[in-house]
Design an enzyme around this catalytic site. Structure first.
Site, PDB file in Angstrom:
ATOM      1  N   ASN A   7      36.226  43.102  18.412  1.00 19.65           N
ATOM      2  CA  ASN A   7      34.784  43.291  18.535  1.00 19.65           C
ATOM      3  C   ASN A   7      34.481  44.702  18.018  1.00 19.65           C
ATOM      4  O   ASN A   7      34.628  45.678  18.749  1.00 19.65           O
ATOM      5  CB  ASN A   7      34.410  43.122  20.017  1.00 19.65           C
ATOM      6  CG  ASN A   7      32.923  43.224  20.256  1.00 19.65           C
ATOM      7  OD1 ASN A   7      32.177  43.672  19.398  1.00 19.65           O
ATOM      8  ND2 ASN A   7      32.494  42.833  21.448  1.00 19.65           N
ATOM      9  N   ARG A  92      34.222  39.120  16.419  1.00 19.28           N
ATOM     10  CA  ARG A  92      32.825  38.989  16.823  1.00 19.28           C
ATOM     11  C   ARG A  92      31.946  39.558  15.709  1.00 19.28           C
ATOM     12  O   ARG A  92      32.141  40.690  15.264  1.00 19.28           O
ATOM     13  CB  ARG A  92      32.579  39.771  18.105  1.00 19.28           C
ATOM     14  CG  ARG A  92      31.138  39.701  18.549  1.00 19.28           C
ATOM     15  CD  ARG A  92      30.659  41.028  19.002  1.00 19.28           C
ATOM     16  NE  ARG A  92      29.275  40.986  19.422  1.00 19.28           N
ATOM     17  CZ  ARG A  92      28.571  42.077  19.682  1.00 19.28           C
ATOM     18  NH1 ARG A  92      29.127  43.265  19.561  1.00 19.28           N
ATOM     19  NH2 ARG A  92      27.343  41.972  20.049  1.00 19.28           N
ATOM     20  N   HIS A 181      23.284  37.885  21.412  1.00 19.45           N
ATOM     21  CA  HIS A 181      23.970  37.592  22.680  1.00 19.45           C
ATOM     22  C   HIS A 181      24.303  36.098  22.807  1.00 19.45           C
ATOM     23  O   HIS A 181      24.482  35.589  23.914  1.00 19.45           O
ATOM     24  CB  HIS A 181      23.099  37.947  23.911  1.00 19.45           C
ATOM     25  CG  HIS A 181      22.876  39.403  24.120  1.00 19.45           C
ATOM     26  ND1 HIS A 181      21.701  39.878  24.646  1.00 19.45           N
ATOM     27  CD2 HIS A 181      23.663  40.470  23.909  1.00 19.45           C
ATOM     28  CE1 HIS A 181      21.759  41.195  24.740  1.00 19.45           C
ATOM     29  NE2 HIS A 181      22.948  41.575  24.291  1.00 19.45           N
ATOM     30  N   ARG A 242      16.184  50.564  24.122  1.00 21.05           N
ATOM     31  CA  ARG A 242      15.306  49.895  23.140  1.00 21.05           C
ATOM     32  C   ARG A 242      13.960  49.579  23.771  1.00 21.05           C
ATOM     33  O   ARG A 242      13.891  49.190  24.933  1.00 21.05           O
ATOM     34  CB  ARG A 242      15.926  48.588  22.651  1.00 21.05           C
ATOM     35  CG  ARG A 242      17.194  48.754  21.850  1.00 21.05           C
ATOM     36  CD  ARG A 242      17.561  47.427  21.190  1.00 21.05           C
ATOM     37  NE  ARG A 242      18.888  47.474  20.616  1.00 21.05           N
ATOM     38  CZ  ARG A 242      19.905  46.734  21.035  1.00 21.05           C
ATOM     39  NH1 ARG A 242      19.748  45.865  22.019  1.00 21.05           N
ATOM     40  NH2 ARG A 242      21.083  46.838  20.463  1.00 21.05           N
ATOM     41  N   GLU A 388      32.774  37.746  27.208  1.00 15.55           N
ATOM     42  CA  GLU A 388      32.584  37.509  25.786  1.00 15.55           C
ATOM     43  C   GLU A 388      33.917  37.325  25.059  1.00 15.55           C
ATOM     44  O   GLU A 388      34.060  36.440  24.214  1.00 15.55           O
ATOM     45  CB  GLU A 388      31.820  38.701  25.197  1.00 15.55           C
ATOM     46  CG  GLU A 388      31.199  38.378  23.885  1.00 15.55           C
ATOM     47  CD  GLU A 388      30.332  39.498  23.354  1.00 15.55           C
ATOM     48  OE1 GLU A 388      30.487  40.651  23.786  1.00 15.55           O
ATOM     49  OE2 GLU A 388      29.498  39.203  22.495  1.00 15.55           O
TER      50      GLU A 388
END
Ligand code: ADP
Length: 403
Positions: A7, A92, A181, A242, A388
């Protein structure tokens, strides 16, 4: 199957070696702030996962991965005696655009299409691609798979993914909503179905991935039909740093008023807004909750806004689904913060999402998938732990086993 999950972010590398038959990780690696002068990489092996730190000052993410592969091959504590024992690699990838709607084995054609997706996530995809290239050279016989954050959302209908902009932007630049996601939402939906003891295809679920980044997805019969993140992960909820969705005219207004460059504006919206921007304290929810509980008004406002936006998103997905069986909470905040869950669901009981305050408490329950609504809540509330890396490893195994 021994699957190495990679990842690679713009300045980070997370990796695990996962034995997919037993569903266990035997190596975990984390490197952050890669490229800076005081960057370190931690590598830990089963069974005790004692971390060894490696100085990676000045190295790129690709070089960092190279170093990890050396450690994996050479360290006497490594579960493998050489990298030739890695059966497959699961990468990923943040953005798959319209080229990739599912996890894909990386052959020459797929590799060429990955390059076309780079402009959709210029901070992340090019680094991941460079890692893939390095490993293809180093281990040419080891199959590699790309698992996309966007793929789960490929089932969104056009009314959900199109922006009301001039048509040419969609045709020329592929500007549309892709979501993110996806791996986490898919996994959370499946875990919730297991928890409820019902097939995923029979359920209407609203999955909430609330971490540093955050997104909510409407999952109808196991398929994503809408999600809060858009063309980029900036759209939707208020997040750690964000802004989430704001009036787009604010962007041009600030740029004109302050003469900001595109990069500066990008940084303001992605790195300086959200919980950090409002609280002025930081982006870590734990710190902001503590400050709010000590009477800090801006911290309290940040949390109030955060909760409000999550409630609005859940409510809007309730409105578009024919049925909602459960709301699923996952990721750092969703899994661990009983306080935030209580605040979120306090406003949603009238829709039939009724929290059980005792079940909501976390003592002894961290890492345990569970239902936290009252027994006769018309819509169940579930907490599930996101994993994940495991999900990427399993998708990789599935694909490689089919060859
Ligand atoms: P990322 O998106 O970086 O993977 P995570 O899923 O790890 O993020 O979530 C990180 C967020 O979760 C941080 O804001 C952190 O403060 C928050 N968090 C973790 N534990 C708790 C907790 N017990 N209470 C409140 N927030 C928490």
């Amino acid at each position: 199957m021994q699957v190495l999950v990679v990842n690679a972010g713009s300045s980070s590398l997370k990796s695990q070696l996962i034995e997919t038959d037993g569903k266990v990780a035997s190596m975990k690696c984390l490197a952050e702030k890669v490229g800076t002068d005081n960057a370190f990489m931690s590598v830990a092996f089963a069974p005790d996962f004692q971390k060894t730190m490696y100085n990676i000052a000045g190295l790129s993410v690709v070089q960092c991965l190279q170093k990890l592969l050396e450690v994996l091959g050479d360290d006497p504590e490594s579960p493998i005696s050489g990298i030739d024992q890695i059966d497959a690699i699961g990468n990923r990838i943040v953005a798959g655009g319209e080229y990739f709607t599912k996890a894909t084995l990386i052959d020459d054609e797929a590799r060429a299409n990955l390059t076309k997706c780079e402009e959709l996530a210029p901070l992340h995809n090019p680094t991941a691609d460079a890692c893939i290239d390095m490993m293809r050279k180093l281990m040419p016989n080891t199959p590699q798979v790309a698992v996309f954050d966007t793929a789960f959302h490929a089932t969104m209908p056009p009314k959900a993914y199109m922006y009301p902009l001039p048509w040419s932007y969609y045709e020329d630049y592929h500007i549309r909503r892709y979501g993110a996601h996806g791996t986490s939402h898919r996994y959370a939906a499946q875990q919730a179905a297991n928890l409820l003891g019902r097939p995923l295809r029979d359920l209407g679920l609203i999955t909430c991935h609330l971490g540093n980044g955050g997104s909510i997805t409407a999952v109808n019969h196991g398929k994503s039909i809408d999600t809060t993140m858009g063309f980029t992960p900036l759209e939707g909820l208020m997040m750690g740093t964000r802004s989430g969705s704001i009036d787009p005219a604010i962007v041009t207004y600030i740029m004109r008023r302050e003469g900001k460059t595109f990069d500066e504006m990008d940084e303001i919206l992605n790195k300086k807004s959200g919980i950090l921007g409002i609280s002025g304290l930081g982006s870590d929810m734990r710190d902001v909750l503590k400050a709010a509980n000590n009477g800090n008004e801006r911290a309290e406002l940040a949390i109030d806004m955060y909760v409000y936006k999550v409630q609005k998103a859940i409510g809007s997905y309730y409105a578009i689904m024919r049925r909602t069986d459960a709301v699923v909470m996952t990721a750092g905040i969703g899994e661990n913060s009983a306080e935030l869950r209580e605040r979120i669901f306090a406003g949603l009981a009238h829709m039939g999402m009724i929290l059980d305050k005792d079940r909501n408490q976390v003592e002894g329950a961290i890492g345990v998938n569970r239902v936290i609504s009252i027994d006769d809540s018309p819509i169940k509330i579930c907490v599930v732990t996101t994993d994940e890396e495991m999900r990427i490893a399993r998708e990789t195994d599935n694909l490689v086993s089919q060859q």
